[in-house]
Write a protein that holds these residues in place. Structure first.
Motif, PDB file in Angstrom:
ATOM      1  N   THR A   1      -1.972   9.910   4.188  1.00 44.64           N
ATOM      2  CA  THR A   1      -2.949   9.806   3.025  1.00 44.64           C
ATOM      3  C   THR A   1      -2.363   8.437   2.428  1.00 44.64           C
ATOM      4  OG1 THR A   1      -2.836  12.106   2.565  1.00 44.64           O
ATOM      5  CG2 THR A   1      -3.458  10.780   0.734  1.00 44.64           C
ATOM      6  N   THR A   2      -3.386   7.607   2.269  1.00 43.77           N
ATOM      7  CA  THR A   2      -3.321   6.615   1.520  1.00 43.77           C
ATOM      8  C   THR A   2      -3.764   6.398   0.109  1.00 43.77           C
ATOM      9  OG1 THR A   2      -5.378   5.566   2.348  1.00 43.77           O
ATOM     10  CG2 THR A   2      -3.140   5.267   3.834  1.00 43.77           C
TER      11      THR A   2
ATOM     12  N   ASN B   1      -6.340   0.991  13.216  1.00 42.02           N
ATOM     13  CA  ASN B   1      -5.275   0.818  12.343  1.00 42.02           C
ATOM     14  C   ASN B   1      -3.977   1.138  13.104  1.00 42.02           C
ATOM     15  OD1 ASN B   1      -6.985   0.428   9.852  1.00 42.02           O
ATOM     16  ND2 ASN B   1      -7.477   2.718  10.030  1.00 42.02           N
TER      17      ASN B   1
ATOM     18  N   LEU C   1       0.737  -1.083  -0.003  1.00 40.76           N
ATOM     19  CA  LEU C   1       0.111   0.030  -0.031  1.00 40.76           C
ATOM     20  C   LEU C   1       0.827   1.327  -0.011  1.00 40.76           C
ATOM     21  CD1 LEU C   1      -3.011   0.642   0.119  1.00 40.76           C
ATOM     22  CD2 LEU C   1      -2.849   0.978   2.550  1.00 40.76           C
TER      23      LEU C   1
ATOM     24  N   VAL D   1       1.425   4.710   1.449  1.00 39.22           N
ATOM     25  CA  VAL D   1       0.957   5.548   2.293  1.00 39.22           C
ATOM     26  C   VAL D   1       1.970   6.745   2.472  1.00 39.22           C
ATOM     27  CG1 VAL D   1       0.679   5.848   4.838  1.00 39.22           C
ATOM     28  CG2 VAL D   1       0.457   3.447   3.747  1.00 39.22           C
ATOM     29  N   HIS D   2       1.207   8.156   2.431  1.00 37.88           N
ATOM     30  CA  HIS D   2       2.063   9.190   2.728  1.00 37.88           C
ATOM     31  C   HIS D   2       2.918   9.291   1.506  1.00 37.88           C
ATOM     32  CE1 HIS D   2       3.947  12.652   4.166  1.00 37.88           C
ATOM     33  NE2 HIS D   2       5.083  12.030   4.606  1.00 37.88           N
TER      34      HIS D   2
ATOM     35  N   ALA E   1      -4.884   3.802  -2.725  1.00 40.32           N
ATOM     36  CA  ALA E   1      -5.103   2.232  -3.140  1.00 40.32           C
ATOM     37  C   ALA E   1      -6.085   2.322  -4.688  1.00 40.32           C
ATOM     38  CB  ALA E   1      -5.825   1.513  -2.211  1.00 40.32           C
TER      39      ALA E   1
ATOM     40  N   ASN F   1       6.074   3.520  -0.301  1.00 33.14           N
ATOM     41  CA  ASN F   1       5.545   2.143  -0.420  1.00 33.14           C
ATOM     42  C   ASN F   1       5.742   1.249   0.783  1.00 33.14           C
ATOM     43  OD1 ASN F   1       4.363   1.903  -2.865  1.00 33.14           O
ATOM     44  ND2 ASN F   1       6.122   1.388  -4.288  1.00 33.14           N
TER      45      ASN F   1
ATOM     46  N   THR G   1      -6.225   8.402   6.444  1.00 34.72           N
ATOM     47  CA  THR G   1      -6.435   7.539   7.141  1.00 34.72           C
ATOM     48  C   THR G   1      -5.886   7.684   8.477  1.00 34.72           C
ATOM     49  OG1 THR G   1      -6.495   5.938   5.341  1.00 34.72           O
ATOM     50  CG2 THR G   1      -6.313   4.836   7.667  1.00 34.72           C
TER      51      THR G   1
END
Length: 215
Positions: free
Chosen positions: A203-204, A163, A144, A146-147, A206, A150, A213
């Motif tokens: 920030t994520t 989470n 995923l 994230v920011h 997908a 990876n 998040t």
């Protein structure tokens, strides 16, 4: 349209483990209802992206479809990759002693970063059940973005109400300045507990979905 459809191969899962009362016209076999067929849902989505089936829409549906066809926001190029393997007292039903608890984080910078997120598709079909004995307790682990990092091997825990991100991962992501100190006591199913260092909103990205998040 028949020549445009990617018809599925026969189901590879064990016929003796399928529900004989459920029939799928798309697979032409029993095991699940056609309304629950993930492969058919994926094929309809594929055909829509190719511009087919739109004539079946109402005018309102066509407008909504054209609106949703706008290009999804492109995720930023990841600056680094964090590989994390986390072990605890119990993973997939296998119990370990506290002495065997392992938590490992490695990081890759620069040109060695691979855009794995763009290559991954989070979809499942009957072929995924091949060789899997059900019911099972195998973990679902995905990469995923994230920011700007990876993050490999993200555990999707549907039994969790929070989470969780390890502090050392946050440090490797160089996002520790976003951490807001806040102590929460998290309790596990084995009655153990741990106090958090704080909260962080990242920030994520997908598959075209962008979401802030909280961890």
């Amino acid at each position: 349209m028949g020549d445009k459809v990617r018809w599925p191969k026969e189901m590879r899962s064990n016929p003796n483990r399928r529900n004989p009362d459920h029939w799928c016209e798309f697979h032409n076999d029993h095991g699940h209802k056609i309304t629950d067929c993930r492969l058919l849902q994926g094929e309809v989505d594929h055909l829509l992206k190719q511009g087919y089936l739109t004539k079946l829409f109402s005018e309102k549906g066509k407008q909504a479809y054209m609106k949703n066809r706008q290009e999804p926001p492109k995720p930023p190029s990841p600056k680094r990759t964090v590989n994390i393997i986390s072990g605890g007292k119990e993973i997939n039903g296998v119990t370990y002693t506290a002495a065997n608890k392992v938590s490992k984080v490695t990081i890759t910078h620069g040109k060695r970063v691979r855009h794995d997120l763009e290559e991954e598709s989070i979809t499942f079909d009957d072929a995924d059940a091949d060789g899997v004995l059900t019911p099972h307790n195998n973990a679902l682990v995905i990469p995923l973005l994230v920011h700007d990092t990876n993050v490999k091997q993200v555990l999707i825990d549907l039994g969790s109400s929070v989470n969780i991100i390890l502090l050392r991962v946050l440090n490797e992501m160089q996002a520790e300045n976003k951490l807001v100190p806040k102590a929460h006591t998290l309790s596990g199913f084995d009655n153990s507990s741990v106090v958090t260092k704080g909260e962080v909103t990242l920030t994520t990205f997908a598959e075209g979905v962008v979401k802030d998040t909280k961890f």
